[in-house]
Each structure stands twice: as structure tokens, then as C-alpha cells.
Design a protein around this motif. Structure first.
Motif, short mmCIF file in Angstrom:
data_model
loop_
_atom_site.label_atom_id
_atom_site.label_comp_id
_atom_site.label_asym_id
_atom_site.label_seq_id
_atom_site.Cartn_x
_atom_site.Cartn_y
_atom_site.Cartn_z
N LEU A 11 0.84 -1.21 0.00
CA LEU A 11 0.00 0.00 0.00
C LEU A 11 0.87 1.25 0.00
N GLY A 12 1.96 1.22 0.75
CA GLY A 12 2.89 2.35 0.76
C GLY A 12 3.45 2.63 -0.62
N TRP A 13 3.78 1.56 -1.35
CA TRP A 13 4.29 1.74 -2.72
C TRP A 13 3.21 2.27 -3.66
N VAL A 14 1.98 1.83 -3.45
CA VAL A 14 0.88 2.31 -4.29
C VAL A 14 0.67 3.81 -4.07
N ILE A 15 0.71 4.23 -2.83
CA ILE A 15 0.53 5.65 -2.53
C ILE A 15 1.72 6.46 -3.04
N ALA A 16 2.92 5.91 -2.89
CA ALA A 16 4.13 6.62 -3.34
C ALA A 16 4.22 6.68 -4.87
N ALA A 17 3.56 5.77 -5.57
CA ALA A 17 3.65 5.71 -7.03
C ALA A 17 3.19 7.02 -7.68
N ALA A 18 2.18 7.65 -7.11
CA ALA A 18 1.71 8.93 -7.67
C ALA A 18 2.80 10.00 -7.57
N SER A 19 3.48 10.04 -6.45
CA SER A 19 4.55 11.03 -6.28
C SER A 19 5.74 10.72 -7.18
N ILE A 20 6.04 9.44 -7.34
CA ILE A 20 7.14 9.06 -8.24
C ILE A 20 6.81 9.45 -9.67
N GLY A 21 5.58 9.16 -10.10
CA GLY A 21 5.14 9.55 -11.45
C GLY A 21 5.17 11.05 -11.64
N GLN A 22 4.75 11.77 -10.62
CA GLN A 22 4.75 13.23 -10.70
C GLN A 22 6.17 13.77 -10.79
N SER A 23 7.10 13.20 -10.06
CA SER A 23 8.48 13.69 -10.10
C SER A 23 9.16 13.36 -11.43
N ILE A 24 8.70 12.33 -12.11
CA ILE A 24 9.22 12.01 -13.44
C ILE A 24 8.63 12.96 -14.48
N ALA A 25 7.32 13.19 -14.41
CA ALA A 25 6.63 13.95 -15.45
C ALA A 25 6.80 15.46 -15.32
N SER A 26 6.98 15.97 -14.13
CA SER A 26 7.07 17.43 -13.96
C SER A 26 8.18 18.07 -14.79
N PRO A 27 9.40 17.55 -14.77
CA PRO A 27 10.43 18.16 -15.62
C PRO A 27 10.13 18.02 -17.12
N VAL A 28 9.50 16.91 -17.48
CA VAL A 28 9.15 16.70 -18.90
C VAL A 28 8.13 17.75 -19.34
N PHE A 29 7.08 17.94 -18.54
CA PHE A 29 6.07 18.94 -18.89
C PHE A 29 6.65 20.35 -18.85
N GLY A 30 7.54 20.61 -17.90
CA GLY A 30 8.19 21.92 -17.82
C GLY A 30 9.03 22.20 -19.05
N TYR A 31 9.79 21.20 -19.48
CA TYR A 31 10.61 21.34 -20.69
C TYR A 31 9.72 21.57 -21.91
N TRP A 32 8.64 20.80 -21.99
CA TRP A 32 7.68 20.94 -23.10
C TRP A 32 7.09 22.34 -23.13
N ASN A 33 6.72 22.84 -21.96
CA ASN A 33 6.17 24.19 -21.87
C ASN A 33 7.17 25.24 -22.33
N GLN A 34 8.42 25.11 -21.92
CA GLN A 34 9.45 26.08 -22.29
C GLN A 34 9.76 26.04 -23.77
N LYS A 35 9.74 24.85 -24.37
CA LYS A 35 10.06 24.72 -25.79
C LYS A 35 8.94 25.24 -26.68
N THR A 36 7.69 24.98 -26.31
CA THR A 36 6.55 25.36 -27.16
C THR A 36 5.95 26.69 -26.78
N HIS A 37 6.29 27.22 -25.61
CA HIS A 37 5.68 28.46 -25.09
C HIS A 37 4.17 28.33 -25.04
#
Length: 139
Positions: free
Chosen positions: A66-92
């Protein structure tokens, strides 16, 4: 050099543009407040129901998982946040990354909803993946 002259705007045009920007910022702020409120409500309901749902899907699951299931959302968010940030900066553009994020989160939530249709022993791992996708979407 005065910024009004620098951009080739008269003082009335400059004030009009400034007013539109301020109005947009207020709307964006209120949209953000509403979305964060809904997200907070969703999380408070969501987390209280994960353990009974997981235990119903797979009675042999441990509290550690259960701890891993709850932590999975935070792990996914920490992976995707820089990707979305980079995408935002490149496309404006904010619209494309936000739309993609909402789409990924919806897919994660739909998988979470459909977990009873999966085999019992694999449903715990599918839930882990669904939570990771949901976290990526909120990134």
C-alpha cells in the motif's frame, strides 16, 4: 528609455494591454484555486479508499505494498514534472502540456476504475501502474 516607447505603444494602448494581462492573471488564479480545491477533495477521498479497494482486489496484499501504491503517484509526478516543464518552455504553450497531463491522469483513473476486471494477482501491479500514470498526469 521608457518601456512604452520601446515597444511602440502609446500610453493608452499600454494601459489597455496591462489591464487585459491583469484580468487574465485573475482568471488564471481563480481557475487554479478551483482546480487545487477539487484535487484536495479528490485526494482526501481517494486515499481513504485505496486500502479497502486494494484488499478487496487481492486479499494477500501487504500494508507495505500500500505504501508503494501511494508513493507511485509522487514518483510519477516527479518524473513527469520536468518533462512537462521542458515541453512548456520549448513550445511556449501551457495548453498542450496541461491537456496531455489531464489525458494521462484520466487514463490512470480509468484503469483504477476498471481494476476489478483484471485477474486478482495482477491487479495490485496494475493499480501501482495506474497510480503512477495518475501522478504523471498531475505532473
Amino acid at each position: 528609455m521608457d518601456s512604452k516607447v520601446k515597444f511602440g505603444l502609446s500610453s493608452s494602448e499600454f494601459k489597455q494591454n496591462e489591464s487585459k494581462t491583469e484580468e487574465f492573471n485573475k482568471k488564471a488564479l481563480w481557475v487554479n484555486i478551483c482546480l487545487m480545491t477539487v484535487a484536495g477533495l479528490q485526494i482526501s477521498i481517494y486515499y481513504t479508499s485505496i486500502w479497502p479497494y486494494l484488499k478487496e482486489l487481492d486479499p494477500s496484499v501487504s500494508i507495505d505494498f500500500l505504501g508503494w501504491v501511494i508513493a507511485a503517484a509522487s514518483i510519477g509526478q516527479s518524473i513527469a514534472s520536468p518533462v512537462f516543464g521542458y515541453w512548456n518552455q520549448k513550445t511556449h504553450s501551457v495548453i498542450q502540456p496541461v491537456s496531455a497531463g489531464f489525458s494521462v491522469a484520466i487514463i490512470g483513473q480509468l484503469i483504477y476504475l476498471l481494476l476489478p476486471w483484471f485477474p486478482s494477482k495482477s491487479s495490485r501491479w496494475i493499480m501501482l501502474g495506474a497510480r503512477c500514470l495518475t501522478g504523471m498526469g498531475t505532473g
